[in-house]
Design a protein around this motif. Structure first.
Motif, PDB file in Angstrom:
ATOM      1  N   LYS A 147      -4.640   4.501   3.368  1.00 19.25           N
ATOM      2  CA  LYS A 147      -4.451   3.136   2.892  1.00 19.25           C
ATOM      3  C   LYS A 147      -4.222   2.184   4.060  1.00 19.25           C
ATOM      4  N   SER A 165       0.834  -1.205   0.000  1.00 17.18           N
ATOM      5  CA  SER A 165       0.000   0.000   0.000  1.00 17.18           C
ATOM      6  C   SER A 165       0.869   1.255   0.000  1.00 17.18           C
ATOM      7  N   ALA A 166       2.048   1.182   0.631  1.00 15.55           N
ATOM      8  CA  ALA A 166       2.984   2.311   0.547  1.00 15.55           C
ATOM      9  C   ALA A 166       3.457   2.482  -0.889  1.00 15.55           C
ATOM     10  N   LEU A 167       3.732   1.356  -1.560  1.00 16.27           N
ATOM     11  CA  LEU A 167       4.222   1.412  -2.944  1.00 16.27           C
ATOM     12  C   LEU A 167       3.168   2.026  -3.872  1.00 16.27           C
ATOM     13  N   VAL A 168       1.909   1.669  -3.653  1.00 10.64           N
ATOM     14  CA  VAL A 168       0.828   2.236  -4.477  1.00 10.64           C
ATOM     15  C   VAL A 168       0.734   3.749  -4.247  1.00 10.64           C
ATOM     16  N   ALA A 169       0.824   4.159  -2.985  1.00  9.86           N
ATOM     17  CA  ALA A 169       0.737   5.590  -2.657  1.00  9.86           C
ATOM     18  C   ALA A 169       1.911   6.361  -3.259  1.00  9.86           C
ATOM     19  N   VAL A 170       3.122   5.807  -3.154  1.00  6.09           N
ATOM     20  CA  VAL A 170       4.310   6.499  -3.668  1.00  6.09           C
ATOM     21  C   VAL A 170       4.269   6.573  -5.193  1.00  6.09           C
ATOM     22  N   ARG A 171       3.768   5.523  -5.825  1.00  8.03           N
ATOM     23  CA  ARG A 171       3.662   5.537  -7.287  1.00  8.03           C
ATOM     24  C   ARG A 171       2.733   6.673  -7.730  1.00  8.03           C
ATOM     25  N   GLU A 172       1.630   6.842  -7.003  1.00  7.26           N
ATOM     26  CA  GLU A 172       0.688   7.926  -7.317  1.00  7.26           C
ATOM     27  C   GLU A 172       1.375   9.289  -7.142  1.00  7.26           C
ATOM     28  N   PHE A 173       2.158   9.400  -6.081  1.00  8.73           N
ATOM     29  CA  PHE A 173       2.919  10.634  -5.809  1.00  8.73           C
ATOM     30  C   PHE A 173       3.881  10.925  -6.973  1.00  8.73           C
ATOM     31  N   SER A 183      -1.528  -6.154   2.195  1.00 10.08           N
ATOM     32  CA  SER A 183      -0.253  -5.491   2.471  1.00 10.08           C
ATOM     33  C   SER A 183       0.134  -5.552   3.943  1.00 10.08           C
ATOM     34  N   LEU A 228       1.027  12.874   0.393  1.00 16.37           N
ATOM     35  CA  LEU A 228       1.497  11.480   0.337  1.00 16.37           C
ATOM     36  C   LEU A 228       1.317  10.820   1.701  1.00 16.37           C
ATOM     37  N   ASP A 256      -2.165  -5.158  -3.154  1.00 16.27           N
ATOM     38  CA  ASP A 256      -2.966  -4.031  -2.674  1.00 16.27           C
ATOM     39  C   ASP A 256      -4.462  -4.315  -2.873  1.00 16.27           C
ATOM     40  N   MET A 283      -6.323  -1.737   5.498  1.00 15.45           N
ATOM     41  CA  MET A 283      -5.648  -3.010   5.652  1.00 15.45           C
ATOM     42  C   MET A 283      -6.393  -3.933   6.608  1.00 15.45           C
ATOM     43  N   MET A 303       1.474  16.226  -6.146  1.00 12.06           N
ATOM     44  CA  MET A 303       1.158  15.934  -4.745  1.00 12.06           C
ATOM     45  C   MET A 303       2.282  16.452  -3.855  1.00 12.06           C
ATOM     46  N   VAL A 315       2.554  -5.747  -6.848  1.00 15.38           N
ATOM     47  CA  VAL A 315       2.158  -4.662  -5.937  1.00 15.38           C
ATOM     48  C   VAL A 315       0.657  -4.412  -6.055  1.00 15.38           C
ATOM     49  N   LEU A 319      -2.370  10.054   2.201  1.00 13.94           N
ATOM     50  CA  LEU A 319      -2.798   8.927   1.366  1.00 13.94           C
ATOM     51  C   LEU A 319      -2.335   7.616   1.990  1.00 13.94           C
ATOM     52  N   ARG A 320      -1.127   7.638   2.508  1.00 15.52           N
ATOM     53  CA  ARG A 320      -0.537   6.462   3.142  1.00 15.52           C
ATOM     54  C   ARG A 320      -1.349   6.070   4.378  1.00 15.52           C
TER      55      ARG A 320
END
Lengths: 179, 131
Positions: B16, A164-172, B62, B9, B57, B20, B4, B53, B12-13
């Protein structure tokens, strides 16, 4: 052979991380009809002889896989730049680091596609180890200009081994590339 | 799309994290490792990594899974390679992992606890792999 410019860059960053770099810089600039990129690290570096041999596809230092006879990362890039009429430069100093730069003409028929930059930058941050990665990216024609550090991403999003961190960072990262 | 900020960020984190479903209170127990050397990159390991990934997700896994990248695992002839280590399953290295197989690994191996046939290149004994 790699498909996209981003693939060559990821390969170079992986080399840097494997060379024990604490700091890696990656610059990608599109301007004046060319794509110019640089990967620079403060890893273990190479002496003159090692540097020459690193350009040979049938040479590897043999420390990682005992019986392997090839090392294709740099030779792929050299071949691709030669084919496309681009340029390739490498300099290195034993014990202090390596710098690789290359360029492709943007409209060359043999120039590889640029590829997925947000994906490249994300993967470049995801190798194991405690290293700083500084990304500098410019494409003035599209109004793209940004600098991102791995340390600030880790601080905001937490460890990058989490989907979920990877998805968020990719969006960033995609939001920076799209602006 | 506007750029962003790091603050966005962070938010958003956090959002997310709320999604979970954490199954394992002991911490993350499943490791997925993608080979990202020259051979892996040339064969499309970045696409496989992206698909893993996404699938993790989407399946809200995750909280349980650690995803890592490494260099070449020594199986250059069957790149992209993906190693899965988890309780209740033999540690397995999969080869020729395109995006569709990457998704199969998450859905069948990680969730369904069955091996993904025809892609096993190391670890489980030959006699438990159906031809």
């Amino acid at each position: 052979m790699h498909f996209a410019v981003c693939d060559f860059l990821l390969d170079l960053v992986q080399n840097s991380v494997e060379a024990g770099a604490a700091n890696v810089g990656i610059d990608v600039v599109e301007s004046g009809g060319s794509i110019e990129a640089t990967v620079e690290d403060d890893g273990k570096g190479m002496d003159e002889r090692e540097l020459e041999r690193a350009k040979d596809p049938f040479y590897t230092d043999g420390t990682k896989h005992a019986r392997r006879k090839v090392g294709l990362g740099l030779p792929f890039l050299i071949q691709a730049t030669e084919q496309a009429g681009g340029d390739f430069r490498i300099s290195s100093r034993k014990g202090s680091g390596t710098r690789v730069s290359f360029g492709f003409p943007v409209d060359g028929v043999d120039t590889p596609p640029l590829g997925d930059l947000p994906g490249l930058f994300l993967s470049a941050m995801c190798f194991d180890g405690d290293y700083e990665l500084v990304i500098r990216r410019r494409a003035p024609a599209r109004g793209v200009d940004y600098e991102i550090r791995r340390s600030e991403i880790l601080e905001a999003a937490g460890p990058l081994d989490d989907a979920s961190a990877l998805v968020a960072v990719r969006e960033f990262l995609a939001s920076h590339e799209a602006s | 799309m506007a750029k962003m900020t790091l603050e966005q960020l962070r938010k958003l984190r956090e959002e997310k994290k709320g999604d979970m479903q954490k199954r394992d209170v002991e911490g993350k127990s499943i490791q997925i490792i993608v080979g990202m050397g020259t051979c892996g990159i040339a064969a499309g390991a970045k696409q496989s990594f992206d698909e893993i990934v996404k699938a993790i997700d989407e399946n809200k896994l995750s909280g349980d899974v650690i995803i890592r990248q490494t260099g070449c695992m020594g199986l250059c002839h069957v790149e992209p390679t993906v190693e899965v280590v988890m309780p209740g399953m033999p540690a397995t290295i999969y080869g020729r992992v395109d995006a569709a197989t990457a998704r199969d690994i998450v859905v069948k191996h990680v969730v369904g606890k069955t091996l993904v046939e025809n892609h096993i290149y190391d670890r489980p004994a030959v006699d438990i792999v159906k031809k």
